[in-house]
Each structure stands twice: as structure tokens, then as C-alpha cells.
Enzyme design. Structure first.
Site, PDB file in Angstrom:
ATOM      1  N   ASP A  65       0.809  -1.222   0.000  1.00  0.00           N
ATOM      2  CA  ASP A  65       0.000   0.000   0.000  1.00  0.00           C
ATOM      3  C   ASP A  65       0.841   1.271   0.000  1.00  0.00           C
ATOM      4  O   ASP A  65       0.302   2.384  -0.013  1.00  0.00           O
ATOM      5  CB  ASP A  65      -0.989   0.010   1.167  1.00  0.00           C
ATOM      6  CG  ASP A  65      -0.336  -0.137   2.536  1.00  0.00           C
ATOM      7  OD1 ASP A  65       0.759  -0.712   2.617  1.00  0.00           O
ATOM      8  OD2 ASP A  65      -0.939   0.305   3.535  1.00  0.00           O
ATOM      9  N   HIS A 143       8.078  -0.807  12.699  1.00  0.00           N
ATOM     10  CA  HIS A 143       6.989  -1.473  12.001  1.00  0.00           C
ATOM     11  C   HIS A 143       7.339  -2.950  11.870  1.00  0.00           C
ATOM     12  O   HIS A 143       8.337  -3.412  12.437  1.00  0.00           O
ATOM     13  CB  HIS A 143       6.799  -0.805  10.634  1.00  0.00           C
ATOM     14  CG  HIS A 143       5.536  -1.170   9.920  1.00  0.00           C
ATOM     15  ND1 HIS A 143       4.351  -1.397  10.569  1.00  0.00           N
ATOM     16  CD2 HIS A 143       5.285  -1.359   8.589  1.00  0.00           C
ATOM     17  CE1 HIS A 143       3.412  -1.691   9.674  1.00  0.00           C
ATOM     18  NE2 HIS A 143       3.964  -1.697   8.468  1.00  0.00           N
ATOM     19  N   ASP A 211       4.355   3.787   8.509  1.00  0.00           N
ATOM     20  CA  ASP A 211       3.595   3.059   9.502  1.00  0.00           C
ATOM     21  C   ASP A 211       4.538   2.719  10.666  1.00  0.00           C
ATOM     22  O   ASP A 211       5.672   2.325  10.433  1.00  0.00           O
ATOM     23  CB  ASP A 211       3.080   1.760   8.922  1.00  0.00           C
ATOM     24  CG  ASP A 211       2.245   1.947   7.663  1.00  0.00           C
ATOM     25  OD1 ASP A 211       2.261   3.032   7.068  1.00  0.00           O
ATOM     26  OD2 ASP A 211       1.607   0.980   7.241  1.00  0.00           O
TER      27      ASP A 211
END
Length: 303
Positions: A65, A143, A211
Site C-alpha cells: 500500500d 513497524h 507506519d
């Protein structure tokens, strides 16, 4: 001035109502893009961001993504008649990732230049392809895969004072050189920038982090940012355990970081597809951090 657009605000997968998280910054007629998940080129067009100005692509990490839209973006840039090199920065290993994704692109009408960044330490570099006065700090996040956050400092030239230059008898053809910071010698006399300007101007600082789990480095590197763009995957604290396992943050995590960083503004982003209406948390978010915004696709500001 720096024009910033959060063209997409979603995580995991694009939705009919939400594109994947990507950030476009334009400065002096050239643009920087952070991340390019599936459909990013369409998100940028929807947000009226100009692909023709894109010179720099910065990648946070290699989850789909955030990078699977690369082939489409590269081909779209070619369709927009791009011929100047595209600089790509990202975590160590990005060269291989880009080369593999480019196997379906054919021959592009421009060169791709890749810079790999360490993921275990803070690194700093300048975006000369945009402007020599932009400094970037890349810092490790936490992450499930190596991931980097970025802090951008747009330094600004001091205000040029033509009256000072005229009073010193400096010919106009030398004014731009002095404003750029150069030293000029005329008829045996030396003139410096401070002699024709009115002092330093505060730089513009933008920090981007997604993230990740909450880490002190975000607040440290984003200290006193004019804008902190930070992940908030869910608004409810009941999702804490899930976020710990998946390496993501809640709204409350991002709000604490913004407060610790003494940021002027906070844009929340990277919402879970399961959170269909993040704006329901707006009142509570504003109460905890008045400068917070629950961003939506196409969120814009000029700093």
C-alpha cells in the site's frame, strides 16, 4: 512557500471513497511525493496535484500500500512528457524493489536515480534536484518491516532590502548573487549577504511518519514542526493490542507524539478500511490537541 497536499489518507487498500496514503509537496515549481500505493497517480490527479512537476519520490517502506503503484506512476510521468531524472529515495533494498517493479514499464523517457538510506540510524541529505535549501532527515520507525519517517526543513533566504543595497552603491546585477548568500567584490570592496538583508527567516518544517508504533524519534526529529503528518489507524483505544501486533498507531498515540514534539499542526492519516468515518472522533481529538486535523483525501495547506 510550500504547498502540501495529502492526496490519499487510507491504509491497506484503496476504497471507493479513500485513496491510499500519499503526500505531495510543491516548492518553487517542483514537487516531492512520499509513497505511491495502488492508484496514486489517480489520487494525485483527483487532488489537482501536477504530475508534470514531480522530481522526487520518497518511499517509507516496502509494503504494497506504499509502493505497489510505482509502475503506474512511472508510466504516467512518461505520458506527461517527463524527461528530467526522477530521484527515488528509500530504505536499503529499494534498488532491487524498483528494478523488479519496473520490469513491466518498458523503456521510460527519463532516467531513474536511486538513493538507498540506512534503516538503523538517522541519516540526513539535501534535495538538490528541488532546491539546495531543503534538508531531509530520514529516521527509523518501528513497524513489521524496516520503515523510515522523514522530516523536511525548507530553509528560507533572508529578506532582501533594496534600500540597503542602493545605499551601499551596489549595482543591481549583483543583488541576486548577494541574496543567494554569495560574497561579491566590487572595486576592491567586499559585500556580504548580511549587509543587504533584514535577518533570517524561520524555516518551514514538515514531518511525516507512517507506519509505526510510537517511538520517541518521531517527536525528536519532528520537534516544533509546522506540520506533523502522522499515522492514526484507529480512533478507539480498544484496538491497542491489535496495533501493537501489527506495528501501527492509534489516534491517541499520534496526539501524544504531536504534543511531545510541540508541533503546530497535526494531520492524522493512514486510516484502516474498517474505520469508515474517522471524523466522528473530531471533537475528542481537538480537545486533546487543538491543532489536530482528521484529514481527508485532498487535504491541503500552504506554509
Amino acid at each position: 512557500m510550500v504547498d502540501i497536499c495529502l492526496a490519499g489518507t487510507g491504509g491497506m487498500m484503496p476504497l471507493n471513497s479513500r485513496w491510499l496514503t500519499c503526500c505531495y509537496m510543491e516548492y518553487n515549481g517542483k514537487a516531492i511525493l512520499i509513497d505511491c500505493g495502488e492508484g496514486t497517480q489517480i489520487a494525485l490527479v483527483d487532488a489537482e496535484c501536477k504530475l508534470s512537476k514531480l522530481e522526487t519520490l520518497i518511499i517509507t517502506h516496502f509494503h504494497a500500500d506504499h509502493i505497489s503503484g510505482l509502475p503506474g506512476l512511472l508510466l504516467s510521468l512518461g505520458n506527461y512528457s517527463k524527461t528530467t531524472p526522477l530521484k527515488i529515495y528509500g530504505p536499503k533494498g529499494i534498488t532491487s524493489i524498483v528494478n523488479n517493479l519496473c520490469c513491466i514499464c518498458g523503456k521510460l523517457p527519463y532516467e531513474i536515480q536511486i538513493t538507498e538510506l540506512p534503516t538503523n540510524t538517522i541519516s540526513r541529505f539535501q534535495l538538490f534536484e528541488i532546491d539546495e535549501m531543503i534538508t531531509v532527515s530520514a529516521f527509523p520507525l518501528r513497524h513489521t518491516v524496516p520503515c523510515l519517517g522523514y522530516s523536511f526543513v525548507f530553509s528560507r533566504k533572508p529578506v532582501f532590502n533594496p534600500e540597503k543595497a542602493s545605499s551601499l552603491g551596489i549595482p543591481k546585477q549583483f543583488w541576486s548573487r548577494l541574496h543567494k548568500g554569495e560574497t561579491v567584490e566590487i572595486d576592491g570592496k567586499t559585500y556580504t549577504t548580511d549587509m543587504v538583508t533584514d535577518g533570517e527567516r524561520k524555516p518551514v518544517k514538515v514531518t511525516y511518519a507512517t507506519d509505526t508504533r510510537p517511538v520517541d524519534t518521531i517527536a525528536d526529529e519532528g520537534f516544533r514542526s509546522d506540520l506533523l503528518i502522522c499515522e492514526g489507524m484507529y480512533g478507539d483505544d480498544e484496538n491497542t493490542q491489535s496495533m501493537k501486533e501489527k506495528g501501527h498507531m492509534l489516534f491517541s498515540d499520534a496526539l501524544r507524539i504531536a504534543s511531545d514534539a510541540e508541533a503546530e499542526r497535526l494531520w492524522l492519516t493512514h486510516y484502516s478500511p474498517a474505520m469508515t468515518n474517522p471524523s466522528v472522533y473530531e471533537k475528542d481529538v481537538k480537545k486533546k490537541f487543538p491543532g489536530a486535523v482528521i484529514s481527508s483525501d485532498g487535504q491541503k495547506i500552504t506554509l
